[in-house]
Scaffold this active site. Structure first.
Site, PDB file in Angstrom:
ATOM      1  N   HIS A  87       0.837  -1.206   0.000  1.00  0.00           N
ATOM      2  CA  HIS A  87       0.000   0.000   0.000  1.00  0.00           C
ATOM      3  C   HIS A  87       0.872   1.257   0.000  1.00  0.00           C
ATOM      4  O   HIS A  87       1.813   1.358   0.772  1.00  0.00           O
ATOM      5  CB  HIS A  87      -0.909   0.009   1.236  1.00  0.00           C
ATOM      6  CG  HIS A  87      -2.070  -0.935   1.112  1.00  0.00           C
ATOM      7  ND1 HIS A  87      -3.124  -0.944   1.983  1.00  0.00           N
ATOM      8  CD2 HIS A  87      -2.342  -1.889   0.202  1.00  0.00           C
ATOM      9  CE1 HIS A  87      -3.994  -1.868   1.617  1.00  0.00           C
ATOM     10  NE2 HIS A  87      -3.535  -2.462   0.541  1.00  0.00           N
ATOM     11  N   PRO A 303      -2.842  -0.430  19.004  1.00  0.00           N
ATOM     12  CA  PRO A 303      -2.657  -0.842  17.607  1.00  0.00           C
ATOM     13  C   PRO A 303      -2.997   0.209  16.544  1.00  0.00           C
ATOM     14  O   PRO A 303      -2.782  -0.032  15.359  1.00  0.00           O
ATOM     15  CB  PRO A 303      -3.562  -2.075  17.472  1.00  0.00           C
ATOM     16  CG  PRO A 303      -4.526  -1.979  18.586  1.00  0.00           C
ATOM     17  CD  PRO A 303      -3.873  -1.226  19.687  1.00  0.00           C
ATOM     18  N   LYS A 307       2.162  -0.692  15.071  1.00  0.00           N
ATOM     19  CA  LYS A 307       3.607  -0.658  15.301  1.00  0.00           C
ATOM     20  C   LYS A 307       4.205  -1.803  16.117  1.00  0.00           C
ATOM     21  O   LYS A 307       5.425  -1.983  16.120  1.00  0.00           O
ATOM     22  CB  LYS A 307       3.969   0.654  16.015  1.00  0.00           C
ATOM     23  CG  LYS A 307       3.865   1.872  15.129  1.00  0.00           C
ATOM     24  CD  LYS A 307       5.097   2.014  14.256  1.00  0.00           C
ATOM     25  CE  LYS A 307       4.982   3.091  13.228  1.00  0.00           C
ATOM     26  NZ  LYS A 307       4.899   2.635  11.865  1.00  0.00           N
ATOM     27  N   TYR A 395       4.235   6.623  10.134  1.00  0.00           N
ATOM     28  CA  TYR A 395       3.429   5.437   9.816  1.00  0.00           C
ATOM     29  C   TYR A 395       4.232   4.400   9.030  1.00  0.00           C
ATOM     30  O   TYR A 395       4.208   3.209   9.363  1.00  0.00           O
ATOM     31  CB  TYR A 395       2.192   5.874   9.023  1.00  0.00           C
ATOM     32  CG  TYR A 395       1.138   4.804   8.885  1.00  0.00           C
ATOM     33  CD1 TYR A 395       0.123   4.668   9.841  1.00  0.00           C
ATOM     34  CD2 TYR A 395       1.128   3.932   7.806  1.00  0.00           C
ATOM     35  CE1 TYR A 395      -0.850   3.690   9.722  1.00  0.00           C
ATOM     36  CE2 TYR A 395       0.156   2.952   7.683  1.00  0.00           C
ATOM     37  CZ  TYR A 395      -0.832   2.839   8.639  1.00  0.00           C
ATOM     38  OH  TYR A 395      -1.792   1.861   8.520  1.00  0.00           O
TER      39      TYR A 395
HETATM   40  P1  RFL Z   1       4.330 -12.196  21.157  1.00  0.00           P
HETATM   41  O1  RFL Z   1       3.815 -12.279  19.774  1.00  0.00           O
HETATM   42  O2  RFL Z   1       3.335 -12.018  22.260  1.00  0.00           O
HETATM   43  O3  RFL Z   1       5.179 -13.535  21.423  1.00  0.00           O
HETATM   44  C1  RFL Z   1       5.612 -13.903  22.713  1.00  0.00           C
HETATM   45  C2  RFL Z   1       5.668 -15.422  22.773  1.00  0.00           C
HETATM   46  O4  RFL Z   1       6.193 -15.830  24.039  1.00  0.00           O
HETATM   47  C3  RFL Z   1       5.468 -16.967  24.476  1.00  0.00           C
HETATM   48  N1  RFL Z   1       5.654 -17.059  25.945  1.00  0.00           N
HETATM   49  C4  RFL Z   1       6.390 -18.018  26.559  1.00  0.00           C
HETATM   50  N2  RFL Z   1       7.082 -19.053  26.069  1.00  0.00           N
HETATM   51  C5  RFL Z   1       7.738 -19.861  26.955  1.00  0.00           C
HETATM   52  N3  RFL Z   1       7.699 -19.671  28.309  1.00  0.00           N
HETATM   53  C6  RFL Z   1       7.011 -18.626  28.833  1.00  0.00           C
HETATM   54  N4  RFL Z   1       7.011 -18.445  30.166  1.00  0.00           N
HETATM   55  C7  RFL Z   1       6.323 -17.744  27.952  1.00  0.00           C
HETATM   56  N5  RFL Z   1       5.547 -16.635  28.120  1.00  0.00           N
HETATM   57  C8  RFL Z   1       5.154 -16.241  26.901  1.00  0.00           C
HETATM   58  C9  RFL Z   1       4.054 -16.692  24.001  1.00  0.00           C
HETATM   59  O5  RFL Z   1       3.272 -17.869  23.897  1.00  0.00           O
HETATM   60  C10 RFL Z   1       4.307 -16.068  22.637  1.00  0.00           C
HETATM   61  O6  RFL Z   1       4.335 -17.032  21.611  1.00  0.00           O
HETATM   62  O7  RFL Z   1       5.412 -11.040  21.339  1.00  0.00           O
HETATM   63  P2  RFL Z   1       6.493 -10.423  20.292  1.00  0.00           P
HETATM   64  O8  RFL Z   1       7.248 -11.540  19.640  1.00  0.00           O
HETATM   65  O9  RFL Z   1       7.189  -9.378  21.044  1.00  0.00           O
HETATM   66  O10 RFL Z   1       5.610  -9.788  19.108  1.00  0.00           O
HETATM   67  C11 RFL Z   1       4.808  -8.640  19.335  1.00  0.00           C
HETATM   68  C12 RFL Z   1       3.571  -8.661  18.406  1.00  0.00           C
HETATM   69  O11 RFL Z   1       2.910  -9.904  18.548  1.00  0.00           O
HETATM   70  C13 RFL Z   1       2.603  -7.507  18.721  1.00  0.00           C
HETATM   71  O12 RFL Z   1       3.337  -6.335  19.039  1.00  0.00           O
HETATM   72  C14 RFL Z   1       1.664  -7.174  17.545  1.00  0.00           C
HETATM   73  O13 RFL Z   1       0.736  -8.205  17.338  1.00  0.00           O
HETATM   74  C15 RFL Z   1       0.918  -5.858  17.795  1.00  0.00           C
HETATM   75  N6  RFL Z   1      -0.043  -5.507  16.725  1.00  0.00           N
HETATM   76  C16 RFL Z   1       0.386  -4.934  15.547  1.00  0.00           C
HETATM   77  N7  RFL Z   1       1.695  -4.749  15.321  1.00  0.00           N
HETATM   78  C17 RFL Z   1       2.122  -4.268  14.119  1.00  0.00           C
HETATM   79  O14 RFL Z   1       3.337  -4.076  13.927  1.00  0.00           O
HETATM   80  N8  RFL Z   1       1.251  -3.980  13.084  1.00  0.00           N
HETATM   81  C18 RFL Z   1      -0.102  -4.155  13.242  1.00  0.00           C
HETATM   82  O15 RFL Z   1      -0.854  -3.950  12.288  1.00  0.00           O
HETATM   83  C19 RFL Z   1      -0.585  -4.603  14.519  1.00  0.00           C
HETATM   84  N9  RFL Z   1      -1.901  -4.793  14.717  1.00  0.00           N
HETATM   85  C20 RFL Z   1      -1.420  -5.753  16.913  1.00  0.00           C
HETATM   86  C21 RFL Z   1      -2.321  -5.358  15.880  1.00  0.00           C
HETATM   87  C22 RFL Z   1      -1.904  -6.389  18.073  1.00  0.00           C
HETATM   88  C23 RFL Z   1      -3.268  -6.593  18.217  1.00  0.00           C
HETATM   89  N10 RFL Z   1      -3.694  -7.270  19.392  1.00  0.00           N
HETATM   90  C24 RFL Z   1      -4.503  -8.429  19.335  1.00  0.00           C
HETATM   91  C25 RFL Z   1      -3.019  -7.011  20.638  1.00  0.00           C
HETATM   92  C26 RFL Z   1      -3.688  -5.564  16.030  1.00  0.00           C
HETATM   93  C27 RFL Z   1      -4.162  -6.134  17.211  1.00  0.00           C
HETATM   94  C28 RFL Z   1      -5.650  -6.278  17.374  1.00  0.00           C
HETATM   95  C1  PHB Z   2      -4.579  -5.003  10.836  1.00  0.00           C
HETATM   96  O1  PHB Z   2      -4.802  -5.898  11.662  1.00  0.00           O
HETATM   97  O2  PHB Z   2      -4.663  -5.201   9.605  1.00  0.00           O
HETATM   98  C2  PHB Z   2      -4.224  -3.658  11.334  1.00  0.00           C
HETATM   99  C3  PHB Z   2      -4.277  -3.385  12.685  1.00  0.00           C
HETATM  100  C4  PHB Z   2      -3.973  -2.115  13.134  1.00  0.00           C
HETATM  101  C5  PHB Z   2      -3.646  -1.124  12.220  1.00  0.00           C
HETATM  102  C6  PHB Z   2      -3.574  -1.404  10.875  1.00  0.00           C
HETATM  103  C7  PHB Z   2      -3.866  -2.675  10.417  1.00  0.00           C
HETATM  104  O3  PHB Z   2      -3.376   0.133  12.652  1.00  0.00           O
END
Ligand code: RFL
Ligand code: PHB
Length: 403
Positions: A87, A303, A307, A395
Protein backbone atom coordinates in the site's frame (compact mmCIF):
# COMPACT_ATOMS: atom_id res chain seq x y z
CA UNK A 1 15.71 -20.93 41.94
CA UNK A 2 18.91 -19.14 42.90
CA UNK A 3 21.36 -21.85 43.98
CA UNK A 4 23.15 -23.95 41.41
CA UNK A 5 22.51 -27.24 43.30
CA UNK A 6 18.93 -27.26 42.11
CA UNK A 7 19.99 -27.13 38.46
CA UNK A 8 20.93 -30.22 36.51
CA UNK A 9 24.63 -30.06 35.56
CA UNK A 10 25.65 -29.18 31.98
CA UNK A 11 25.25 -32.26 29.83
CA UNK A 12 23.48 -34.01 32.71
CA UNK A 13 19.92 -35.20 32.89
CA UNK A 14 17.60 -32.58 31.41
CA UNK A 15 20.30 -29.97 30.73
CA UNK A 16 21.09 -28.49 27.33
CA UNK A 17 23.43 -25.74 26.26
CA UNK A 18 23.39 -23.01 23.64
CA UNK A 19 24.76 -19.49 23.13
CA UNK A 20 21.48 -17.54 23.29
CA UNK A 21 18.46 -18.92 25.12
CA UNK A 22 15.35 -17.33 23.62
CA UNK A 23 12.03 -17.39 25.47
CA UNK A 24 9.04 -17.07 23.12
CA UNK A 25 8.41 -17.97 19.48
CA UNK A 26 6.58 -14.79 18.53
CA UNK A 27 7.87 -12.42 15.83
CA UNK A 28 10.63 -11.11 18.16
CA UNK A 29 12.09 -14.46 19.24
CA UNK A 30 11.89 -16.09 15.81
CA UNK A 31 13.44 -13.11 14.01
CA UNK A 32 16.23 -12.93 16.58
CA UNK A 33 17.06 -16.63 16.15
CA UNK A 34 17.27 -16.23 12.36
CA UNK A 35 19.45 -13.11 12.65
CA UNK A 36 21.84 -14.92 14.98
CA UNK A 37 21.91 -18.03 12.80
CA UNK A 38 22.91 -15.85 9.83
CA UNK A 39 25.96 -14.80 11.87
CA UNK A 40 26.75 -18.39 12.85
CA UNK A 41 25.50 -17.96 16.43
CA UNK A 42 23.50 -20.82 17.87
CA UNK A 43 20.29 -20.32 19.83
CA UNK A 44 17.38 -22.40 21.14
CA UNK A 45 13.80 -21.11 21.42
CA UNK A 46 11.53 -22.16 24.29
CA UNK A 47 7.82 -21.59 23.52
CA UNK A 48 5.02 -22.50 25.90
CA UNK A 49 2.32 -22.88 23.22
CA UNK A 50 2.01 -25.45 20.43
CA UNK A 51 3.20 -24.72 16.89
CA UNK A 52 -0.41 -24.79 15.70
CA UNK A 53 -1.45 -22.25 18.33
CA UNK A 54 1.26 -19.69 17.57
CA UNK A 55 0.74 -20.08 13.82
CA UNK A 56 -2.94 -19.30 14.13
CA UNK A 57 -2.93 -16.47 16.69
CA UNK A 58 -4.70 -13.56 14.99
CA UNK A 59 -2.99 -10.22 15.53
CA UNK A 60 -1.10 -7.69 13.44
CA UNK A 61 -1.38 -7.09 9.75
CA UNK A 62 0.77 -4.19 8.72
CA UNK A 63 4.51 -4.35 8.09
CA UNK A 64 6.71 -1.28 7.82
CA UNK A 65 9.12 -0.90 4.94
CA UNK A 66 11.97 -1.54 7.45
CA UNK A 67 10.46 -4.82 8.61
CA UNK A 68 10.02 -6.08 5.07
CA UNK A 69 13.68 -5.24 4.37
CA UNK A 70 14.77 -7.24 7.43
CA UNK A 71 12.74 -10.24 6.26
CA UNK A 72 14.27 -9.89 2.79
CA UNK A 73 17.79 -9.86 4.26
CA UNK A 74 16.92 -12.99 6.22
CA UNK A 75 15.62 -14.71 3.08
CA UNK A 76 12.11 -15.18 4.49
CA UNK A 77 10.16 -12.75 2.30
CA UNK A 78 9.26 -14.87 -0.75
CA UNK A 79 5.68 -15.65 0.25
CA UNK A 80 5.30 -12.16 1.74
CA UNK A 81 6.12 -10.67 -1.68
CA UNK A 82 3.78 -13.08 -3.46
CA UNK A 83 0.79 -12.75 -1.14
CA UNK A 84 1.32 -9.45 0.71
CA UNK A 85 -0.49 -6.33 -0.45
CA UNK A 86 1.71 -3.27 -0.95
CA UNK A 87 0.00 0.00 0.00
CA UNK A 88 1.28 3.43 -1.00
CA UNK A 89 -1.08 5.40 1.22
CA UNK A 90 -3.99 5.24 3.67
CA UNK A 91 -7.14 7.23 4.36
CA UNK A 92 -8.10 9.13 7.48
CA UNK A 93 -11.77 10.07 7.68
CA UNK A 94 -13.70 12.38 9.99
CA UNK A 95 -17.45 11.81 9.99
CA UNK A 96 -17.32 10.71 6.37
CA UNK A 97 -14.92 13.40 5.06
CA UNK A 98 -11.91 11.53 3.75
CA UNK A 99 -8.26 12.61 3.47
CA UNK A 100 -5.67 10.39 1.79
CA UNK A 101 -2.15 10.27 3.20
CA UNK A 102 0.22 9.66 0.31
CA UNK A 103 3.20 7.62 1.58
CA UNK A 104 4.88 7.53 -1.79
CA UNK A 105 4.85 11.29 -2.22
CA UNK A 106 5.90 12.11 1.33
CA UNK A 107 8.38 9.33 2.08
CA UNK A 108 9.08 7.32 -1.10
CA UNK A 109 8.30 4.30 1.07
CA UNK A 110 5.38 1.93 1.40
CA UNK A 111 3.83 -0.59 3.81
CA UNK A 112 2.82 -4.20 3.24
CA UNK A 113 -0.34 -5.87 4.48
CA UNK A 114 0.49 -9.43 5.50
CA UNK A 115 -1.01 -11.18 8.53
CA UNK A 116 1.15 -11.83 11.59
CA UNK A 117 0.12 -15.52 11.44
CA UNK A 118 1.66 -15.72 7.99
CA UNK A 119 4.83 -13.97 9.20
CA UNK A 120 5.07 -16.43 12.10
CA UNK A 121 4.50 -19.44 9.79
CA UNK A 122 7.27 -18.25 7.44
CA UNK A 123 9.69 -17.60 10.32
CA UNK A 124 9.03 -20.98 11.98
CA UNK A 125 9.53 -22.81 8.69
CA UNK A 126 12.81 -20.97 8.09
CA UNK A 127 14.00 -21.83 11.62
CA UNK A 128 13.22 -25.50 11.06
CA UNK A 129 14.90 -25.50 7.62
CA UNK A 130 18.01 -23.89 9.17
CA UNK A 131 18.19 -26.33 12.11
CA UNK A 132 17.26 -23.78 14.75
CA UNK A 133 15.71 -25.74 17.58
CA UNK A 134 12.28 -24.57 18.76
CA UNK A 135 10.88 -26.42 21.77
CA UNK A 136 7.10 -26.01 21.58
CA UNK A 137 4.90 -26.60 24.63
CA UNK A 138 7.92 -25.81 26.78
CA UNK A 139 7.25 -23.31 29.56
CA UNK A 140 10.11 -21.18 30.89
CA UNK A 141 9.66 -21.05 34.67
CA UNK A 142 12.77 -19.23 35.88
CA UNK A 143 15.69 -17.22 34.52
CA UNK A 144 18.72 -17.93 36.69
CA UNK A 145 22.08 -16.25 37.31
CA UNK A 146 21.66 -13.58 34.64
CA UNK A 147 23.95 -11.20 36.53
CA UNK A 148 26.79 -13.71 36.01
CA UNK A 149 28.42 -14.89 32.78
CA UNK A 150 26.58 -18.23 33.03
CA UNK A 151 22.84 -17.65 32.98
CA UNK A 152 20.29 -20.42 32.47
CA UNK A 153 16.59 -20.91 31.90
CA UNK A 154 14.60 -23.48 33.87
CA UNK A 155 11.68 -24.86 31.91
CA UNK A 156 9.23 -27.72 31.78
CA UNK A 157 8.85 -29.79 28.62
CA UNK A 158 6.85 -32.98 28.12
CA UNK A 159 6.25 -33.19 31.84
CA UNK A 160 9.96 -32.94 32.73
CA UNK A 161 11.89 -30.15 34.45
CA UNK A 162 14.83 -29.08 32.29
CA UNK A 163 17.54 -26.43 32.18
CA UNK A 164 18.93 -24.51 29.23
CA UNK A 165 22.41 -23.18 29.98
CA UNK A 166 23.43 -20.27 27.80
CA UNK A 167 25.62 -17.16 27.50
CA UNK A 168 22.68 -14.76 27.03
CA UNK A 169 18.93 -14.87 27.70
CA UNK A 170 16.52 -13.09 25.36
CA UNK A 171 13.15 -12.39 26.98
CA UNK A 172 11.00 -12.21 23.84
CA UNK A 173 8.05 -13.67 25.69
CA UNK A 174 5.42 -10.98 25.23
CA UNK A 175 3.54 -8.74 27.64
CA UNK A 176 2.66 -11.48 30.17
CA UNK A 177 6.03 -13.25 29.97
CA UNK A 178 8.69 -14.16 32.49
CA UNK A 179 11.36 -11.79 31.11
CA UNK A 180 9.96 -8.53 32.44
CA UNK A 181 8.90 -10.14 35.74
CA UNK A 182 12.52 -11.22 36.21
CA UNK A 183 14.16 -7.89 35.37
CA UNK A 184 15.06 -6.27 38.72
CA UNK A 185 12.40 -3.67 39.55
CA UNK A 186 14.98 -1.10 40.69
CA UNK A 187 16.48 -0.99 37.17
CA UNK A 188 13.50 0.63 35.45
CA UNK A 189 10.63 3.08 35.57
CA UNK A 190 7.26 1.96 34.27
CA UNK A 191 4.87 4.10 32.20
CA UNK A 192 1.33 3.25 31.18
CA UNK A 193 -1.96 4.51 29.87
CA UNK A 194 -5.06 2.32 29.88
CA UNK A 195 -7.49 3.76 27.33
CA UNK A 196 -11.21 3.87 28.16
CA UNK A 197 -12.09 1.91 25.00
CA UNK A 198 -11.28 -1.40 23.28
CA UNK A 199 -11.28 -2.77 19.73
CA UNK A 200 -13.78 -5.31 18.52
CA UNK A 201 -11.93 -6.97 15.61
CA UNK A 202 -13.33 -9.28 12.95
CA UNK A 203 -12.01 -11.33 10.06
CA UNK A 204 -14.52 -11.97 7.28
CA UNK A 205 -14.60 -13.77 3.96
CA UNK A 206 -15.37 -10.56 2.10
CA UNK A 207 -13.88 -8.63 -0.76
CA UNK A 208 -12.40 -5.34 0.47
CA UNK A 209 -14.09 -2.67 -1.63
CA UNK A 210 -11.56 -0.08 -0.46
CA UNK A 211 -8.06 0.00 -1.96
CA UNK A 212 -6.18 1.20 1.15
CA UNK A 213 -6.77 1.16 4.91
CA UNK A 214 -9.37 3.58 6.29
CA UNK A 215 -8.97 5.03 9.80
CA UNK A 216 -12.35 6.62 10.56
CA UNK A 217 -13.31 8.95 13.39
CA UNK A 218 -17.08 8.98 13.79
CA UNK A 219 -19.39 10.51 16.37
CA UNK A 220 -20.44 6.93 17.22
CA UNK A 221 -16.80 5.82 17.64
CA UNK A 222 -13.70 4.84 15.66
CA UNK A 223 -13.66 2.20 12.90
CA UNK A 224 -10.77 0.76 10.91
CA UNK A 225 -11.04 -1.04 7.59
CA UNK A 226 -8.05 -3.27 6.88
CA UNK A 227 -7.65 -6.46 4.91
CA UNK A 228 -5.66 -9.66 4.67
CA UNK A 229 -6.10 -10.50 1.00
CA UNK A 230 -8.40 -9.81 -1.93
CA UNK A 231 -10.91 -12.16 -0.29
CA UNK A 232 -10.48 -11.50 3.43
CA UNK A 233 -11.26 -8.27 5.29
CA UNK A 234 -9.98 -7.30 8.73
CA UNK A 235 -12.15 -4.66 10.38
CA UNK A 236 -12.28 -3.06 13.81
CA UNK A 237 -14.80 -1.05 15.85
CA UNK A 238 -14.21 1.05 18.96
CA UNK A 239 -16.29 -0.36 21.83
CA UNK A 240 -16.44 0.39 25.59
CA UNK A 241 -14.02 -1.59 27.78
CA UNK A 242 -16.79 -3.60 29.44
CA UNK A 243 -18.39 -4.59 26.10
CA UNK A 244 -19.34 -8.25 25.67
CA UNK A 245 -18.77 -9.93 22.31
CA UNK A 246 -22.17 -11.71 22.72
CA UNK A 247 -23.87 -8.30 22.37
CA UNK A 248 -22.62 -8.01 18.80
CA UNK A 249 -24.46 -10.06 16.19
CA UNK A 250 -22.90 -10.19 12.74
CA UNK A 251 -25.69 -7.93 11.42
CA UNK A 252 -25.02 -5.33 14.10
CA UNK A 253 -21.27 -5.39 13.38
CA UNK A 254 -21.73 -4.86 9.64
CA UNK A 255 -24.31 -2.09 10.17
CA UNK A 256 -22.04 -0.24 12.59
CA UNK A 257 -19.00 -0.62 10.34
CA UNK A 258 -20.89 0.75 7.31
CA UNK A 259 -22.24 3.62 9.39
CA UNK A 260 -18.87 4.65 10.82
CA UNK A 261 -16.81 4.06 7.67
CA UNK A 262 -19.42 5.72 5.46
CA UNK A 263 -19.04 3.10 2.72
CA UNK A 264 -20.89 0.00 1.61
CA UNK A 265 -19.11 -3.22 2.59
CA UNK A 266 -19.18 -6.73 1.17
CA UNK A 267 -20.88 -8.37 4.15
CA UNK A 268 -19.43 -11.88 3.99
CA UNK A 269 -19.09 -14.62 6.57
CA UNK A 270 -17.42 -13.45 9.80
CA UNK A 271 -15.05 -16.23 10.94
CA UNK A 272 -13.20 -14.53 13.81
CA UNK A 273 -14.34 -11.96 16.37
CA UNK A 274 -12.65 -10.77 19.52
CA UNK A 275 -12.28 -7.74 21.78
CA UNK A 276 -8.83 -6.32 22.62
CA UNK A 277 -8.16 -3.64 25.25
CA UNK A 278 -6.02 -0.67 24.24
CA UNK A 279 -2.99 0.26 26.27
CA UNK A 280 0.32 2.05 26.07
CA UNK A 281 2.95 0.50 28.32
CA UNK A 282 6.71 0.65 28.56
CA UNK A 283 9.68 0.36 30.85
CA UNK A 284 12.72 2.53 30.28
CA UNK A 285 15.33 -0.21 30.71
CA UNK A 286 15.38 -3.49 28.81
CA UNK A 287 18.48 -5.19 30.21
CA UNK A 288 20.25 -6.43 33.33
CA UNK A 289 23.49 -8.40 33.13
CA UNK A 290 22.99 -11.12 30.52
CA UNK A 291 19.17 -10.74 30.32
CA UNK A 292 17.74 -8.67 27.44
CA UNK A 293 14.06 -7.96 26.76
CA UNK A 294 12.67 -7.29 23.29
CA UNK A 295 9.25 -6.76 21.69
CA UNK A 296 5.99 -6.82 23.67
CA UNK A 297 7.93 -8.04 26.73
CA UNK A 298 9.22 -4.48 27.12
CA UNK A 299 6.51 -2.34 25.56
CA UNK A 300 2.93 -2.30 24.29
CA UNK A 301 1.57 0.31 21.93
CA UNK A 302 -2.11 0.73 21.06
CA UNK A 303 -2.66 -0.84 17.61
CA UNK A 304 -3.87 2.40 15.98
CA UNK A 305 -0.32 3.07 14.76
CA UNK A 306 0.22 -0.58 13.62
CA UNK A 307 3.61 -0.66 15.30
CA UNK A 308 3.96 -3.52 17.84
CA UNK A 309 5.41 -6.18 15.56
CA UNK A 310 7.54 -3.62 13.75
CA UNK A 311 9.00 -2.40 17.03
CA UNK A 312 9.75 -5.98 18.06
CA UNK A 313 11.78 -6.42 14.87
CA UNK A 314 13.65 -3.13 15.48
CA UNK A 315 14.58 -4.30 19.03
CA UNK A 316 15.92 -7.70 18.00
CA UNK A 317 17.92 -6.13 15.17
CA UNK A 318 19.81 -4.15 17.85
CA UNK A 319 20.15 -7.20 20.08
CA UNK A 320 21.47 -9.41 17.27
CA UNK A 321 24.03 -6.72 16.39
CA UNK A 322 25.20 -6.53 20.00
CA UNK A 323 25.49 -10.30 20.42
CA UNK A 324 27.28 -10.62 17.07
CA UNK A 325 29.78 -7.92 18.04
CA UNK A 326 30.38 -9.77 21.33
CA UNK A 327 31.24 -13.09 19.65
CA UNK A 328 33.08 -11.63 16.64
CA UNK A 329 35.18 -8.92 18.33
CA UNK A 330 34.88 -9.68 22.03
CA UNK A 331 33.33 -6.23 22.61
CA UNK A 332 30.22 -5.61 24.71
CA UNK A 333 29.90 -1.93 23.70
CA UNK A 334 26.78 -2.46 21.57
CA UNK A 335 25.23 -4.71 24.20
CA UNK A 336 25.80 -2.08 26.87
CA UNK A 337 23.89 0.52 24.84
CA UNK A 338 21.15 -1.91 23.70
CA UNK A 339 18.42 -0.63 25.97
CA UNK A 340 19.20 3.06 25.43
CA UNK A 341 19.08 2.64 21.66
CA UNK A 342 15.82 0.69 21.69
CA UNK A 343 14.07 2.92 24.21
CA UNK A 344 14.67 6.06 22.10
CA UNK A 345 12.79 4.43 19.21
CA UNK A 346 10.10 3.09 21.57
CA UNK A 347 9.35 6.63 22.83
CA UNK A 348 8.94 7.89 19.24
CA UNK A 349 6.61 5.02 18.43
CA UNK A 350 4.71 5.46 21.71
CA UNK A 351 4.12 9.10 20.80
CA UNK A 352 2.91 8.28 17.29
CA UNK A 353 0.65 5.43 18.45
CA UNK A 354 -0.78 7.59 21.23
CA UNK A 355 -1.32 10.47 18.78
CA UNK A 356 -3.15 8.23 16.28
CA UNK A 357 -5.26 6.78 19.10
CA UNK A 358 -6.39 10.14 20.49
CA UNK A 359 -6.75 11.59 16.99
CA UNK A 360 -9.07 8.86 15.70
CA UNK A 361 -11.12 7.67 18.68
CA UNK A 362 -14.34 9.15 20.00
CA UNK A 363 -13.66 10.43 23.52
CA UNK A 364 -15.44 13.65 24.32
CA UNK A 365 -19.06 14.79 23.98
CA UNK A 366 -19.98 16.30 20.63
CA UNK A 367 -19.58 20.05 20.82
CA UNK A 368 -17.20 19.92 23.83
CA UNK A 369 -13.90 21.80 23.80
CA UNK A 370 -11.94 18.52 23.47
CA UNK A 371 -14.02 17.23 20.58
CA UNK A 372 -13.73 20.53 18.70
CA UNK A 373 -9.94 20.50 19.18
CA UNK A 374 -9.91 16.99 17.75
CA UNK A 375 -11.94 18.14 14.75
CA UNK A 376 -9.61 21.08 14.28
CA UNK A 377 -6.65 18.69 13.97
CA UNK A 378 -8.47 16.93 11.18
CA UNK A 379 -9.32 20.24 9.46
CA UNK A 380 -5.61 21.06 9.61
CA UNK A 381 -4.68 17.66 8.17
CA UNK A 382 -6.90 18.44 5.17
CA UNK A 383 -4.90 21.56 4.28
CA UNK A 384 -1.39 20.86 5.55
CA UNK A 385 1.11 18.86 3.53
CA UNK A 386 3.49 19.15 6.50
CA UNK A 387 0.98 17.47 8.85
CA UNK A 388 0.34 14.73 6.29
CA UNK A 389 4.07 14.17 5.90
CA UNK A 390 4.56 13.89 9.67
CA UNK A 391 1.92 11.16 9.82
CA UNK A 392 3.27 9.43 6.70
CA UNK A 393 6.89 9.24 7.87
CA UNK A 394 5.96 7.86 11.28
CA UNK A 395 3.43 5.44 9.82
CA UNK A 396 5.74 3.85 7.23
CA UNK A 397 8.45 3.71 9.92
CA UNK A 398 11.42 5.98 10.53
CA UNK A 399 14.74 4.50 9.33
CA UNK A 400 16.30 2.13 11.89
CA UNK A 401 19.46 3.97 12.72
CA UNK A 402 18.04 7.44 13.38
CA UNK A 403 17.33 6.15 16.91
P1 RFL B 1 4.33 -12.20 21.16
O1 RFL B 1 3.81 -12.28 19.77
O2 RFL B 1 3.34 -12.02 22.26
O3 RFL B 1 5.18 -13.53 21.42
C1 RFL B 1 5.61 -13.90 22.71
C2 RFL B 1 5.67 -15.42 22.77
O4 RFL B 1 6.19 -15.83 24.04
C3 RFL B 1 5.47 -16.97 24.48
N1 RFL B 1 5.65 -17.06 25.95
C4 RFL B 1 6.39 -18.02 26.56
N2 RFL B 1 7.08 -19.05 26.07
C5 RFL B 1 7.74 -19.86 26.95
N3 RFL B 1 7.70 -19.67 28.31
C6 RFL B 1 7.01 -18.63 28.83
N4 RFL B 1 7.01 -18.45 30.17
C7 RFL B 1 6.32 -17.74 27.95
N5 RFL B 1 5.55 -16.63 28.12
C8 RFL B 1 5.15 -16.24 26.90
C9 RFL B 1 4.05 -16.69 24.00
O5 RFL B 1 3.27 -17.87 23.90
C10 RFL B 1 4.31 -16.07 22.64
O6 RFL B 1 4.33 -17.03 21.61
O7 RFL B 1 5.41 -11.04 21.34
P2 RFL B 1 6.49 -10.42 20.29
O8 RFL B 1 7.25 -11.54 19.64
O9 RFL B 1 7.19 -9.38 21.04
O10 RFL B 1 5.61 -9.79 19.11
C11 RFL B 1 4.81 -8.64 19.33
C12 RFL B 1 3.57 -8.66 18.41
O11 RFL B 1 2.91 -9.90 18.55
C13 RFL B 1 2.60 -7.51 18.72
O12 RFL B 1 3.34 -6.34 19.04
C14 RFL B 1 1.66 -7.17 17.54
O13 RFL B 1 0.74 -8.20 17.34
C15 RFL B 1 0.92 -5.86 17.80
N6 RFL B 1 -0.04 -5.51 16.73
C16 RFL B 1 0.39 -4.93 15.55
N7 RFL B 1 1.70 -4.75 15.32
C17 RFL B 1 2.12 -4.27 14.12
O14 RFL B 1 3.34 -4.08 13.93
N8 RFL B 1 1.25 -3.98 13.08
C18 RFL B 1 -0.10 -4.16 13.24
O15 RFL B 1 -0.85 -3.95 12.29
C19 RFL B 1 -0.58 -4.60 14.52
N9 RFL B 1 -1.90 -4.79 14.72
C20 RFL B 1 -1.42 -5.75 16.91
C21 RFL B 1 -2.32 -5.36 15.88
C22 RFL B 1 -1.90 -6.39 18.07
C23 RFL B 1 -3.27 -6.59 18.22
N10 RFL B 1 -3.69 -7.27 19.39
C24 RFL B 1 -4.50 -8.43 19.33
C25 RFL B 1 -3.02 -7.01 20.64
C26 RFL B 1 -3.69 -5.56 16.03
C27 RFL B 1 -4.16 -6.13 17.21
C28 RFL B 1 -5.65 -6.28 17.37
C1 PHB C 1 -4.58 -5.00 10.84
O1 PHB C 1 -4.80 -5.90 11.66
O2 PHB C 1 -4.66 -5.20 9.60
C2 PHB C 1 -4.22 -3.66 11.33
C3 PHB C 1 -4.28 -3.38 12.68
C4 PHB C 1 -3.97 -2.11 13.13
C5 PHB C 1 -3.65 -1.12 12.22
C6 PHB C 1 -3.57 -1.40 10.87
C7 PHB C 1 -3.87 -2.68 10.42
O3 PHB C 1 -3.38 0.13 12.65
Amino acid sequence: MKDKEKKAPIGGLGAIKTKVGIIGAGPAGLTLALMLQKQGIQSIIIENRSREYVENRVRAGLLEHNTVEVFEELGVADRLHKEGLVHHGCYIAYNGVIQRIDFQKHTQREVTIYGQQEVVKDLIQACIDRNIEILFEAEATEINDFMTGEPSISFTHLGENKVLNCDFVAGTDGFHGLGRKTLPKETYNEFKIEYPFSWLGILAHSKPNYDELIYAYHNEGFALASMRSEKVCRLYLQVPNDEKIENWTDEKIWAELENRLGIELDKGDIFEKSITPMRSFMIDNLQAGRLFLAGDAGHIVPPTGAKGLNLAVADVRNLAKGVTEFYKNGSDELLKSYSEKCVARVWRVQDFSNFMTYFCHKQAENGSFEQLLQKSKFDYLRISEAYQKTIAENYVGLPFDVF
